[in-house]
Design a protein around this motif. Structure first.
Motif, PDB file in Angstrom:
ATOM      1  N   TRP A 104       0.820  -1.211   0.000  1.00 33.19           N
ATOM      2  CA  TRP A 104       0.000   0.000   0.000  1.00 33.19           C
ATOM      3  C   TRP A 104       0.857   1.266   0.000  1.00 33.19           C
ATOM      4  O   TRP A 104       1.968   1.283   0.550  1.00 33.19           O
ATOM      5  N   THR A 105       0.321   2.319  -0.591  1.00 27.94           N
ATOM      6  CA  THR A 105       0.955   3.624  -0.556  1.00 27.94           C
ATOM      7  C   THR A 105      -0.129   4.693  -0.472  1.00 27.94           C
ATOM      8  O   THR A 105      -1.231   4.511  -1.017  1.00 27.94           O
ATOM      9  N   VAL A 107      -1.160   7.998  -1.795  1.00 27.81           N
ATOM     10  CA  VAL A 107      -0.837   8.879  -2.920  1.00 27.81           C
ATOM     11  C   VAL A 107      -1.095  10.341  -2.563  1.00 27.81           C
ATOM     12  O   VAL A 107      -0.289  11.221  -2.891  1.00 27.81           O
ATOM     13  N   GLU A 109      -0.826  13.391  -0.533  1.00 26.27           N
ATOM     14  CA  GLU A 109       0.097  13.813   0.520  1.00 26.27           C
ATOM     15  C   GLU A 109      -0.626  14.297   1.766  1.00 26.27           C
ATOM     16  O   GLU A 109      -0.161  14.085   2.890  1.00 26.27           O
ATOM     17  N   VAL A 112      -1.359  11.392   4.307  1.00 27.63           N
ATOM     18  CA  VAL A 112      -0.315  10.488   4.787  1.00 27.63           C
ATOM     19  C   VAL A 112      -0.482  10.177   6.273  1.00 27.63           C
ATOM     20  O   VAL A 112      -0.340   9.026   6.715  1.00 27.63           O
ATOM     21  N   VAL A 117       0.812   2.164   7.412  1.00 27.52           N
ATOM     22  CA  VAL A 117       1.118   1.047   6.516  1.00 27.52           C
ATOM     23  C   VAL A 117       2.173   0.175   7.178  1.00 27.52           C
ATOM     24  O   VAL A 117       3.200   0.672   7.656  1.00 27.52           O
ATOM     25  N   GLY A 122       4.591  -4.232   3.265  1.00 25.40           N
ATOM     26  CA  GLY A 122       3.680  -3.091   3.246  1.00 25.40           C
ATOM     27  C   GLY A 122       2.281  -3.491   2.832  1.00 25.40           C
ATOM     28  O   GLY A 122       1.551  -2.709   2.229  1.00 25.40           O
ATOM     29  N   LYS A 143       0.475  -0.077  -4.627  1.00 23.65           N
ATOM     30  CA  LYS A 143       1.683   0.429  -5.274  1.00 23.65           C
ATOM     31  C   LYS A 143       1.971  -0.405  -6.524  1.00 23.65           C
ATOM     32  O   LYS A 143       2.983  -1.097  -6.632  1.00 23.65           O
TER      33      LYS A 143
END
Length: 282
Positions: A104-105, A107, A109, A112, A117, A122, A143
């Motif tokens: 996972w990320t 995206v 900002e 965040v 995570v 991750g 991701k």
């Protein structure tokens, strides 16, 4: 018996005095002391030769038995090792122990700080705190870029759901949050496309996805338009969307709003498109 009688290992040679006790029996002194002593010595030597022969035979048998036992022990150890390796191999084949297709990320900002995570790859994402608006969930994305010409499969485990705000939305989004958006909600399994303000009800009626359920997902982008399938646990596969544009890459998406809600991605174990076609007799 596997071992010889213990008396063989406890052989002792006692030279009794003339006219004394030998092996628990009285010995009479006859003739001269020298003759009696020589006769007694010869008798003892003869007995010692027999006992030595029996002892060497028993030692040889014991060595053979020990080798056999050692061989069996080695075979047992190899069998145990084989079972352990087989168990580990079968364990590693399970989806939850294989490497997930992506991690996972976050995206966006500005979001965040909203997510945690974790996991070796991750693969786990957890919502930190309740989002300010009760009617809004915010995205975290896989991701990975899912492109045309391939089938993409993954599974989502609902590890924990907030009791007050249990809704989680699952699906896909375009890169940088561009369209297409295709989402399904865990509260009713209703569906949403792009800018739709109204959610489309599930054709088979409302269905709730619960904590610890496993949601299998498959995105088929081999032909245009693409197809998006879903199945919950061991239930039959169902078609979510059959209108996925394939011109641009997309990414997996999960939207969370309630504190503590946690989702884990794992490798897929089902072929949903094939199952769906087989059920329809195609």
């Amino acid at each position: 018996p596997p071992f010889p009688p213990p008396t063989i290992f406890c052989l002792r040679w006692h030279l009794p005095p003339v006219g004394g006790w030998a092996m628990g029996h009285p010995v009479a002194a006859t003739g001269s002391p020298g003759a009696s002593l020589r006769g007694l010595l010869m008798s003892r030597l003869a007995n010692l030769d027999v006992a030595s022969a029996v002892g060497s035979l028993s030692a040889s048998s014991l060595l053979s038995d020990m080798r056999a036992v050692a061989g069996l022990a080695g075979l047992g150890l190899l069998l145990i090792l084989f079972c352990v390796l087989l168990s580990n191999r079968q364990r590693n084949r399970r989806p939850e122990h294989r490497r997930p297709p992506f991690g996972w990320t976050v995206v966006a900002e500005e979001c965040v700080a909203e997510f945690l995570v974790g996991g070796r790859w991750g693969e786990t994402v957890e919502k930190r705190g309740d989002f300010g608006r009760v009617d809004v969930v915010i995205p975290v994305n896989g991701k990975v870029q899912m492109k045309a010409g391939r089938i993409h499969r993954w599974a989502l485990v609902m590890e924990r759901l907030n009791r007050e705000r249990p809704e989680v939305q699952l699906g896909i989004q375009g890169l940088d949050f561009e369209y297409p958006w295709r989402l399904v909600t865990t509260t009713r399994c209703s569906r949403s496309r792009d800018e739709d303000e109204m959610w489309t009800p599930r054709p088979g009626g409302n269905k709730t996805i619960h904590e610890r359920d496993v949601v299998h997902l498959e995105l088929d982008l081999r032909r245009s338009p693409g197809s998006f399938f879903m199945a919950v646990n061991d239930e039959p596969s169902e078609l979510l969307f059959a209108d996925i544009p394939i011109q641009r890459p997309v990414m997996p998406a999960v939207m969370l709003g309630g504190h503590g809600s946690r989702v884990r991605v794992q490798a897929a174990s089902r072929r949903l498109g094939q199952e769906f076609d087989a059920a329809k007799g195609r």
